[in-house]
Scaffold this motif. Structure first.
Motif, PDB file in Angstrom:
ATOM      1  N   SER A   4       0.835  -1.202   0.000  1.00  0.00           N
ATOM      2  CA  SER A   4       0.000   0.000   0.000  1.00  0.00           C
ATOM      3  C   SER A   4       0.871   1.254   0.000  1.00  0.00           C
ATOM      4  CB  SER A   4      -0.911   0.015   1.226  1.00  0.00           C
ATOM      5  OG  SER A   4      -0.174   0.332   2.384  1.00  0.00           O
ATOM      6  N   ASP A  33       2.578   2.849 -10.100  1.00  0.00           N
ATOM      7  CA  ASP A  33       1.221   2.424  -9.748  1.00  0.00           C
ATOM      8  C   ASP A  33       0.219   2.787 -10.849  1.00  0.00           C
ATOM      9  OD1 ASP A  33       2.076   1.378  -7.335  1.00  0.00           O
ATOM     10  OD2 ASP A  33       1.117   2.922  -6.095  1.00  0.00           O
ATOM     11  N   ASN A  34       0.323   4.002 -11.369  1.00  0.00           N
ATOM     12  CA  ASN A  34      -0.604   4.443 -12.413  1.00  0.00           C
ATOM     13  C   ASN A  34      -0.460   3.616 -13.685  1.00  0.00           C
ATOM     14  OD1 ASN A  34      -1.883   6.446 -10.935  1.00  0.00           O
ATOM     15  ND2 ASN A  34      -0.427   8.021 -11.544  1.00  0.00           N
ATOM     16  N   LYS A  92       0.662   0.530 -13.872  1.00  0.00           N
ATOM     17  CA  LYS A  92       0.171  -0.805 -13.571  1.00  0.00           C
ATOM     18  C   LYS A  92      -1.359  -0.832 -13.613  1.00  0.00           C
ATOM     19  CE  LYS A  92       0.172  -4.319  -9.957  1.00  0.00           C
ATOM     20  NZ  LYS A  92       0.559  -4.641  -8.585  1.00  0.00           N
ATOM     21  N   TYR A  93      -1.986   0.148 -13.014  1.00  0.00           N
ATOM     22  CA  TYR A  93      -3.439   0.247 -12.998  1.00  0.00           C
ATOM     23  C   TYR A  93      -3.983   0.372 -14.413  1.00  0.00           C
ATOM     24  CZ  TYR A  93      -8.145   1.965 -12.154  1.00  0.00           C
ATOM     25  OH  TYR A  93      -9.495   2.129 -12.164  1.00  0.00           O
ATOM     26  N   THR A  94      -3.369   1.233 -15.214  1.00  0.00           N
ATOM     27  CA  THR A  94      -3.814   1.450 -16.591  1.00  0.00           C
ATOM     28  C   THR A  94      -3.690   0.173 -17.409  1.00  0.00           C
ATOM     29  OG1 THR A  94      -3.140   3.769 -16.468  1.00  0.00           O
ATOM     30  CG2 THR A  94      -3.422   2.845 -18.662  1.00  0.00           C
ATOM     31  N   LYS A  95      -2.577  -0.528 -17.250  1.00  0.00           N
ATOM     32  CA  LYS A  95      -2.356  -1.779 -17.985  1.00  0.00           C
ATOM     33  C   LYS A  95      -3.361  -2.844 -17.585  1.00  0.00           C
ATOM     34  CE  LYS A  95       1.315  -5.013 -19.204  1.00  0.00           C
ATOM     35  NZ  LYS A  95       2.718  -5.380 -18.981  1.00  0.00           N
ATOM     36  N   GLU A  96      -3.651  -2.937 -16.294  1.00  0.00           N
ATOM     37  CA  GLU A  96      -4.574  -3.954 -15.796  1.00  0.00           C
ATOM     38  C   GLU A  96      -6.021  -3.668 -16.182  1.00  0.00           C
ATOM     39  OE1 GLU A  96      -3.877  -4.033 -11.588  1.00  0.00           O
ATOM     40  OE2 GLU A  96      -2.044  -5.205 -11.799  1.00  0.00           O
ATOM     41  N   ASN A  97      -6.349  -2.418 -16.448  1.00  0.00           N
ATOM     42  CA  ASN A  97      -7.738  -2.047 -16.709  1.00  0.00           C
ATOM     43  C   ASN A  97      -8.009  -1.663 -18.164  1.00  0.00           C
ATOM     44  OD1 ASN A  97      -9.063  -2.205 -14.013  1.00  0.00           O
ATOM     45  ND2 ASN A  97      -7.282  -0.944 -13.527  1.00  0.00           N
ATOM     46  N   LYS A  98      -7.189  -2.168 -19.042  1.00  0.00           N
ATOM     47  CA  LYS A  98      -7.428  -1.914 -20.483  1.00  0.00           C
ATOM     48  C   LYS A  98      -8.465  -2.850 -21.005  1.00  0.00           C
ATOM     49  CE  LYS A  98      -3.471   0.370 -22.333  1.00  0.00           C
ATOM     50  NZ  LYS A  98      -2.413   0.351 -23.283  1.00  0.00           N
TER      51      LYS A  98
END
Length: 117
Positions: free
Chosen positions: A13, A108-109, A111-117
């Motif tokens: 976190s 983090d951003n 990673k988040y963007t890649k995971e939520n494509k």
């Protein structure tokens, strides 16, 4: 120092990350920042095929912005050369901590963007 970098990398976190970051001794923060930067450059290259160094330099808080936000009136070359370590060490340490935090948020951003494509 290696242990501190590993602790930063393994912090799940952002709260844990900040706790680790705040526990780093002032006399090692510059070396930790260098090590964390290298880690991030490698992550950006291997996971996203980015020129990591260039990407980080474009996205971390720029010296001039940091100085303005903190009311610093020195020439930015003074800060970039880390000469402020001698005149205002707390500010220099806080600036380095901001860069380390910026790197974490960048990773983090992405990673988040890649995971939520």
């Amino acid at each position: 120092m290696e242990k501190r970098i590993e602790e930063l990398i393994n912090s799940v976190s952002i709260i844990d990350f900040k706790i680790v970051l705040d526990s780093i001794p002032k006399n090692t923060i510059f070396e930790v920042q260098k090590g964390y930067w290298v880690y991030a450059v490698n992550e950006l290259k291997s996971k996203y095929n980015y020129d990591g160094d260039k990407y980080l330099r474009q996205h971390v808080t720029h010296t001039e912005n940091y100085m303005f936000d903190h009311g610093c009136t020195y020439d930015s070359a003074f800060c970039k050369a880390k000469l402020c370590v001698f005149t205002n060490p707390d500010c220099a340490v806080n600036k380095i901590k901001q860069i380390i935090l910026d790197i974490r948020l960048i990773l983090d951003n992405l990673k988040y963007t890649k995971e939520n494509k």
